[in-house]
Each structure stands twice: as structure tokens, then as C-alpha cells.
Enzyme design. Sequence first.
Site, short mmCIF file in Angstrom:
data_model
loop_
_atom_site.label_atom_id
_atom_site.label_comp_id
_atom_site.label_asym_id
_atom_site.label_seq_id
_atom_site.Cartn_x
_atom_site.Cartn_y
_atom_site.Cartn_z
CE LYS A 40 -6.88 1.01 -1.62
NZ LYS A 40 -6.65 2.37 -1.09
CE1 TYR A 55 -3.28 2.88 1.04
CE2 TYR A 55 -4.52 0.93 1.61
CZ TYR A 55 -4.48 2.27 1.35
OH TYR A 55 -5.64 3.00 1.40
#
Length: 309
Positions: free
Chosen positions: A166, A140
Site C-alpha cells: 500500500k 505499507y
Amino acid sequence: MSKFDIKDFKGVIPAVLTVFDKNEEIDEKGMRELISYLIDKGVDGLYLTGSTGEGFTMSSEERKRVVEIVMDENKGRVPVVVHVGAIGTKLSIDLAKHAEEVGADGISSVPPFYWKFNENQIVKYYTEIANSCNLPMIVYNVPLVGLLGMNAIKRLAAIENVKGIKYTALSHYEITQIKDEVGEDFLVYSGADEMAVSGLLAGADGIIGSFYNIMPELFINIKKAVDAKDMDEATRLQKQAVEIIMHCLKLPSFYAGMKSILRWRGINAGYCRSPFENLSEAEEVEFRNSLKKLKETYNISGVDFLDEI
């Protein structure tokens, strides 16, 4: 046992809200309603217990319970990735193992936060979690905890089981750069709702966002327009999305605003957990009226919740 390959985790993926009742307890019935609503609307996957899901306001046992409810309600209809980030690696590993036990298709985590960790410590954190189970992992990149540089991303991509990232940022040349330097098979997800079109054009495999809870049809149509290379339509829809998002962000808690919108539609999305604030009755009336005005001002159509106001 997971049903989907992580490469199936593509398209329009809501970062799912967690449904709490007025006493801030997990509302199982509401959670099931929300999940089935999103799947029936045509979303391509579910991302659980992250920031949008107020994951950091819950105990590990509560987070596990939410995952269990969702997995049971989903019944293998769409891929599910569970966010397992926590303030300590041991906690994250426990959540990762549980996600594997209940049949999730992948795990994800924000980098370690609160203290300022260096790159080696961040890589170690992800390595230990990724090695703790057999599920593929999505790392992330998010401004709230500090964006990772390309060197760190390459190091993370080299970890076995790390299959994607992400990427929540307001610039997207990095998505192209990641695909070029790490490889096309390394999955990249655009996490900025306001820039879904930009992320998809830069080569993102999917878009993961908060506002897909209240207007999944709008983002599904954005992706369809991009896939069809209809950039006029994609741009028109993205502008509408931005107007709605910016309006909701004026609230003390946009999570509360989203939950109010869903409740108006008969979908029990519940309430926020403290320290997030819920809207008072008067604030809900004011918010609803302001959304009507927004719809008229920008001539927004094709957004279900606005069409129903």
C-alpha cells in the site's frame, strides 16, 4: 478459510471507519450498516482496522471484534484485508492469526513505529508476521512512519507471503518503478485519495482510501473513467474529489466530519474515539452549510451526500 485470492483485491477499496457509539464503545449495528452500505454502493473490497478505522485507539480484543462483525456482515461478498499493525510484533502476530481464523483474505501492516527502526528491523518485523500465518500480506509505505526506499521494498517483496504494498505518497513514479523492478504480479495500491487518478495511471492495481467511506460512487466513477481512457472525465472527477477532501481536512478531525456526513444520510457511522474530537451540534450545522456552499461554488454533481444536502 479465506474465499478470495489476494489478486481479487483490486479496484476501489475503502479504508473502513470503525463505528463507535457516544460512549466510545464499538457499535455493532452501526458497523453492519456501514459495511452493507459500502458493498451495496459497489466497492471492490474492504480494508479494516487501519488508521482510518482508528485501529490504534483499540485493544487487540476490540480490533478482533470489529473484524468478526465485518466478516459476518460481509458474508463473502467482497475480499477483506485486515490491518494488523501494532506497537509490538507479538501483538501483530496475534491479530494476524485471528484474521486467518475468521476467514479474512489478507493482512496488512504499517511498519513498526514510535521508535526509529532501521531497515533490518523493519524487514524482520514483516518477516515474522508474514510467517505467522498463511494469509498473503500487504506491506505499507506511509509518510507518517517514514517512507521505505526501493532497496527495502525489494527485500520485503522477497519475503514469502508478501504479495503487495500500500503506497501512500504524493509522488507516483515509484509505483511504476516497483512494477518494473519487483514485477507486475506484485500488487501495488495507491493510498492518496487526492491522487487516485495519478496512482491508477502509474499502474496501481487498486486504490485504498479514507474518503471512499463517504463518496464511494465518485471514486468508482474515477476508476471507470480511467479504465475507459476518458481522461477529461477522470480529471474533472478528481478535481471535485480534491475540493471535498481539502474542505474536510480543515476540520479538527476529518474522521469526525466523515462520520457526521454519513449520519446525516441515515447511515449510523457513530462517533470518533478520544483523542480524536467529534463535532458539536453547532459545528455540524456550520460544516453542513459550508458543504452546501462548496457544492455551489465548484458546481459539484454526482456526489450522493452533497446531492442530498
